[in-house]
Write a protein that holds these residues in place. Structure first.
Motif, PDB file in Angstrom:
ATOM      1  N   ASN A 131      11.344 -15.560  -9.468  1.00  0.00           N
ATOM      2  CA  ASN A 131      10.041 -15.747 -10.100  1.00  0.00           C
ATOM      3  C   ASN A 131       8.957 -14.849  -9.502  1.00  0.00           C
ATOM      4  O   ASN A 131       7.843 -14.804 -10.037  1.00  0.00           O
ATOM      5  N   SER A 134       6.692 -12.203 -11.614  1.00  0.00           N
ATOM      6  CA  SER A 134       5.688 -12.831 -12.460  1.00  0.00           C
ATOM      7  C   SER A 134       4.575 -13.460 -11.631  1.00  0.00           C
ATOM      8  O   SER A 134       3.382 -13.315 -11.952  1.00  0.00           O
ATOM      9  N   GLN A 137       2.146 -10.962 -10.132  1.00  0.00           N
ATOM     10  CA  GLN A 137       1.213 -10.384 -11.100  1.00  0.00           C
ATOM     11  C   GLN A 137       0.224 -11.399 -11.663  1.00  0.00           C
ATOM     12  O   GLN A 137      -0.974 -11.093 -11.801  1.00  0.00           O
ATOM     13  N   HIS A 138       0.711 -12.614 -11.979  1.00  0.00           N
ATOM     14  CA  HIS A 138      -0.121 -13.575 -12.699  1.00  0.00           C
ATOM     15  C   HIS A 138      -0.562 -14.777 -11.862  1.00  0.00           C
ATOM     16  O   HIS A 138      -1.468 -15.505 -12.282  1.00  0.00           O
TER      17      HIS A 138
END
Length: 225
Positions: A131, A134, A137-138
């Motif tokens: 994970n 992702s 980045q987020h």
């Protein structure tokens, strides 16, 4: 000698079956996520409690007894559950301390206040390396839960009993005071797990990350950028 050995093996086999049943009960969808709903035949109070007799009357749990429930609550190493007598009628109730996928308004969570002696400098979210791209980045997301779960430290450290799964291979450390300063609220559950709904989008953004640590096969710090 053979008779004694056979008796011991029989006891061990029965004990193993009991442990398997306890694990199955403690990790069931209903208990683990506290997501019992009227549609599933459960009536949950606003404080998250469910009557044990209603739980045991459900076909999913009718093979268990009150003794099974009491044992699972007492021996759960992460103290996920709480039993109490209902203050109005004395009936026994059970509640998950965290992990809710529906809103529970009266969960008795303790607010974490900036500058207070018990406000942690950082907290840890356990997840998985798959994970990380992702998350990097987020940010962290509460997904379909009401809160993002954070532990006060890594598993095995002093006082850390819950907050992440044992098989997590990635730990993301969060700057709690910085997030509090931005208006993000944190709460402490009865088993010392830190909970936050994140920002308005249900996230803890990467700017709150202190560091990311790969836990296995060997520990190593991952770049945040």
């Amino acid at each position: 000698m053979d008779s004694a050995r056979g008796g011991r093996r029989g006891r061990e086999k029965r004990q193993g079956r009991k442990q398997d049943r306890d694990v199955q009960l403690s990790k069931s969808h209903v208990l683990c996520s506290a997501s019992w709903r009227p549609a599933a035949g459960f009536q949950m109070g606003t404080d998250g409690f469910l009557f044990v007799e209603d739980l045991l009357a459900n076909p999913q749990f009718n093979s268990y007894t009150l003794e099974d429930v009491e044992r699972v609550v007492a021996t759960n190493d992460k103290q996920r559950f709480k039993l109490r007598s209902n203050p109005e009628n004395g009936r026994l109730e059970i509640r998950a301390n965290q992990g809710h996928s529906i809103q529970v308004s009266d969960l008795e969570l303790i607010p974490v206040l900036a500058g207070s002696p018990d406000c942690p400098v950082e907290a840890v979210h356990g997840t998985y390396l798959r994970n990380w791209p992702s998350i990097q980045q987020h940010g962290l997301s509460r997904m379909n839960r009401t809160h993002i779960h954070l532990a006060p430290g890594l598993p095995g450290e002093d006082g850390v009993i819950s907050g992440m799964r044992k098989n997590c291979d990635l730990a993301v450390f969060i700057d709690v005071p910085m997030a509090l300063a931005d208006g993000i609220k944190f709460f402490r559950s009865e088993n010392s797990v830190l909970l936050t709904a994140g920002n308005t989008e249900g996230k803890l953004l990467p700017k709150y990350f202190v560091r990311a640590l790969r836990l296995r096969p060997t520990r190593s710090v991952l770049p945040l950028q």
